[in-house]
Enzyme design. Structure first.
Site, mmCIF file in Angstrom:
data_model
loop_
_atom_site.group_PDB
_atom_site.id
_atom_site.type_symbol
_atom_site.label_atom_id
_atom_site.label_comp_id
_atom_site.label_asym_id
_atom_site.label_seq_id
_atom_site.Cartn_x
_atom_site.Cartn_y
_atom_site.Cartn_z
ATOM 1 N N THR A 152 0.470 10.820 3.101
ATOM 2 C CA THR A 152 -0.137 11.940 2.388
ATOM 3 C C THR A 152 -1.491 12.320 2.998
ATOM 4 O OG1 THR A 152 -1.046 10.357 0.839
ATOM 5 C CG2 THR A 152 0.948 11.480 0.146
ATOM 6 N N SER A 209 -2.056 0.675 -4.461
ATOM 7 C CA SER A 209 -2.618 1.845 -3.790
ATOM 8 C C SER A 209 -3.920 2.242 -4.467
ATOM 9 C CB SER A 209 -1.623 3.006 -3.887
ATOM 10 O OG SER A 209 -2.260 4.220 -3.553
ATOM 11 N N ALA A 210 -4.872 2.733 -3.669
ATOM 12 C CA ALA A 210 -6.133 3.214 -4.231
ATOM 13 C C ALA A 210 -5.941 4.565 -4.922
ATOM 14 C CB ALA A 210 -7.166 3.342 -3.118
ATOM 15 N N SER A 211 -4.746 5.150 -4.760
ATOM 16 C CA SER A 211 -4.535 6.511 -5.263
ATOM 17 C C SER A 211 -4.136 6.558 -6.727
ATOM 18 C CB SER A 211 -3.456 7.219 -4.436
ATOM 19 O OG SER A 211 -3.188 8.468 -5.032
ATOM 20 N N GLU A 232 0.045 -3.140 4.686
ATOM 21 C CA GLU A 232 -1.082 -2.184 4.741
ATOM 22 C C GLU A 232 -1.189 -1.484 6.089
ATOM 23 O OE1 GLU A 232 -3.822 -0.666 3.820
ATOM 24 O OE2 GLU A 232 -4.008 -1.304 1.753
ATOM 25 N N ASP A 233 -1.712 -0.251 6.078
ATOM 26 C CA ASP A 233 -1.960 0.453 7.348
ATOM 27 C C ASP A 233 -3.456 0.532 7.656
ATOM 28 O OD1 ASP A 233 -2.354 2.312 5.184
ATOM 29 O OD2 ASP A 233 -2.545 3.858 6.712
ATOM 30 N N ARG A 254 -11.327 8.101 -4.108
ATOM 31 C CA ARG A 254 -11.685 9.529 -4.155
ATOM 32 C C ARG A 254 -13.202 9.742 -4.099
ATOM 33 N NH1 ARG A 254 -9.110 12.140 -9.203
ATOM 34 N NH2 ARG A 254 -7.327 11.026 -8.305
ATOM 35 N N LYS A 266 -10.776 -1.719 -1.753
ATOM 36 C CA LYS A 266 -10.489 -2.507 -0.556
ATOM 37 C C LYS A 266 -11.728 -2.411 0.357
ATOM 38 C CE LYS A 266 -5.732 -0.876 -1.053
ATOM 39 N NZ LYS A 266 -4.653 0.004 -0.566
ATOM 40 N N LYS A 314 -8.986 7.284 5.057
ATOM 41 C CA LYS A 314 -7.718 6.639 4.702
ATOM 42 C C LYS A 314 -7.959 5.344 3.936
ATOM 43 C CE LYS A 314 -4.765 8.596 8.250
ATOM 44 N NZ LYS A 314 -3.913 8.339 9.417
ATOM 45 N N GLY A 315 -7.304 5.224 2.799
ATOM 46 C CA GLY A 315 -7.424 4.007 1.995
ATOM 47 C C GLY A 315 -8.699 3.941 1.166
ATOM 48 N N ASP A 321 0.881 -1.154 0.000
ATOM 49 C CA ASP A 321 0.000 0.000 0.000
ATOM 50 C C ASP A 321 0.940 1.231 0.000
ATOM 51 O OD1 ASP A 321 -2.313 1.627 0.479
ATOM 52 O OD2 ASP A 321 -1.740 1.720 2.578
ATOM 53 N N LEU A 322 0.432 2.391 -0.349
ATOM 54 C CA LEU A 322 1.305 3.574 -0.397
ATOM 55 C C LEU A 322 1.094 4.486 0.822
ATOM 56 C CD1 LEU A 322 3.280 5.512 -1.892
ATOM 57 C CD2 LEU A 322 1.307 6.395 -3.127
ATOM 58 N N ASP A 323 -0.097 5.108 0.878
ATOM 59 C CA ASP A 323 -0.340 6.079 1.952
ATOM 60 C C ASP A 323 -0.398 5.389 3.307
ATOM 61 O OD1 ASP A 323 -0.461 8.122 0.168
ATOM 62 O OD2 ASP A 323 -2.619 7.959 -0.141
ATOM 63 N N ASN A 352 -2.892 9.070 -7.947
ATOM 64 C CA ASN A 352 -1.685 9.910 -7.960
ATOM 65 C C ASN A 352 -0.435 9.136 -7.552
ATOM 66 O OD1 ASN A 352 -2.830 12.652 -8.568
ATOM 67 N ND2 ASN A 352 -4.074 12.107 -6.801
HETATM 68 P P1 B16 Z 1 -6.478 9.735 -5.052
HETATM 69 P P2 B16 Z 1 -3.709 4.155 -0.297
HETATM 70 C C1 B16 Z 1 -5.528 6.131 -0.715
HETATM 71 O O1 B16 Z 1 -4.235 5.615 -0.826
HETATM 72 C C2 B16 Z 1 -5.592 7.216 0.369
HETATM 73 O O2 B16 Z 1 -5.299 6.655 1.630
HETATM 74 C C3 B16 Z 1 -6.985 7.815 0.401
HETATM 75 O O3 B16 Z 1 -7.066 8.802 1.400
HETATM 76 C C4 B16 Z 1 -7.297 8.415 -0.987
HETATM 77 O O4 B16 Z 1 -8.598 8.970 -1.028
HETATM 78 C C5 B16 Z 1 -7.160 7.306 -2.044
HETATM 79 O O5 B16 Z 1 -5.858 6.749 -1.968
HETATM 80 C C6 B16 Z 1 -7.415 7.816 -3.451
HETATM 81 O O6 B16 Z 1 -6.431 8.774 -3.761
HETATM 82 O O7 B16 Z 1 -7.540 10.759 -4.831
HETATM 83 O O8 B16 Z 1 -5.078 10.308 -5.077
HETATM 84 O O9 B16 Z 1 -6.750 8.847 -6.257
HETATM 85 O O10 B16 Z 1 -3.762 4.166 1.203
HETATM 86 O O11 B16 Z 1 -4.607 3.087 -0.938
HETATM 87 O O12 B16 Z 1 -2.303 4.114 -0.840
HETATM 88 MG MG MG Z 2 -2.969 3.210 3.269
#
Ligand code: B16
Ligand code: MG
Length: 219
Positions: free
Chosen positions: A16, A115-117, A170-171, A48, A146, A44-45, A8-10, A119
């Site tokens: 972040t 990661s769900a992000s 994972e956190d 968007r 997730k 968290k996790g 996982d990233l964040d 970015n």
């Molecule tokens: P984005 P992870 C998640 O990352 C963040 O924890 C979560 O707060 C965020 O809304 C999600 O990514 C989507 O991010 O808007 O940048 O696409 O914990 O899965 O690494």
């Molecule tokens: Mg996370």
């Protein structure tokens, strides 16, 4: 035998959450919804759009906006977030992460990012660790977030490994549940009272130990 890691990233490699919080807080304010850091824990996790829906529900405004308006809100939040993450440097890697990634490389373990992000590629580049990963799961291609195991199964696929040959890190509780359902060994980073489902837990990233993980996972 363990051959790869799916991260996982964040909250695991960097944090972040504060930047997400700033950007969501400003958007919520425009919609006359007040959120605080405690509420932010629930985001968290979470993807968007799901984060936006949770904020609207928190402000009792879940039925006030069309899908089009919600897309616009989420886009606006992301534009602000992208500006904020321009500040990220290698200094923002969580403690012990560089050493852990060095260990993995030295001992021939492969890594993928789950990661769900959307970015995540930008953030890995800013942290200067993009070259440590075989690949990144594209969250845009996922049907379910997730705790569905999909993102972790895709991570193992990127590595060309069976999920039983991978460790997931994972956190978030939802992430640990996803790793477990993917049939991977799960490592939690954070409060062991929260991450009770994790096969192995470290309170912080500075305690991450490859030896301990391999010993527990191959037992
Ligand atoms: P984005 P992870 C998640 O990352 C963040 O924890 C979560 O707060 C965020 O809304 C999600 O990514 C989507 O991010 O808007 O940048 O696409 O914990 O899965 O690494
Ligand atoms: Mg996370």
């Amino acid at each position: 035998m363990i051959k790869g890691f799916v991260f996982d990233l964040d909250g695991v490699l960097t944090d972040t959450a504060e930047y997400h919080y700033q950007a969501w807080k400003n958007l919520a304010k425009k919609l006359t919804i007040e959120i605080d850091r405690e509420f932010n824990e629930q985001l968290k996790g979470v993807s968007r759009m799901d984060s936006l829906n949770r904020i609207l529900a928190y402000g009792n405004k879940e039925n006030d906006y069309s899908e089009e308006e919600k897309e616009r809100f989420a886009h606006g939040k992301n534009e602000e977030y992208k500006k904020l993450i321009e500040q990220i440097t290698e200094e923002d890697l969580l403690p012990g992460v560089t050493e852990f990634l060095d260990d993995l490389k030295k001992r021939g373990y492969k890594s993928a990012l789950a990661s769900a992000s959307k970015n995540a590629p930008t953030i890995l580049n800013r942290l200067k660790i993009a070259d440590r990963f075989e690949g990144i799961v594209d969250p845009a291609e996922l049907k379910n977030g997730k705790p569905d195991p999909e993102i972790f199964i895709k991570g193992a696929e990127i590595l060309g490994l069976d999920t039983t040959e991978c460790v997931g890190v994972e956190d978030a509780e939802a992430g640990i549940l996803g790793i477990n359902s993917a049939n991977m060994f799960s490592v939690g980073i954070g409060d062991p009272m929260v991450l009770t489902a994790a096969d192995l837990n470290f309170e912080t990233t500075s305690e991450l130990s490859l030896d301990k993980i391999i010993e527990a996972a191959e037992k």
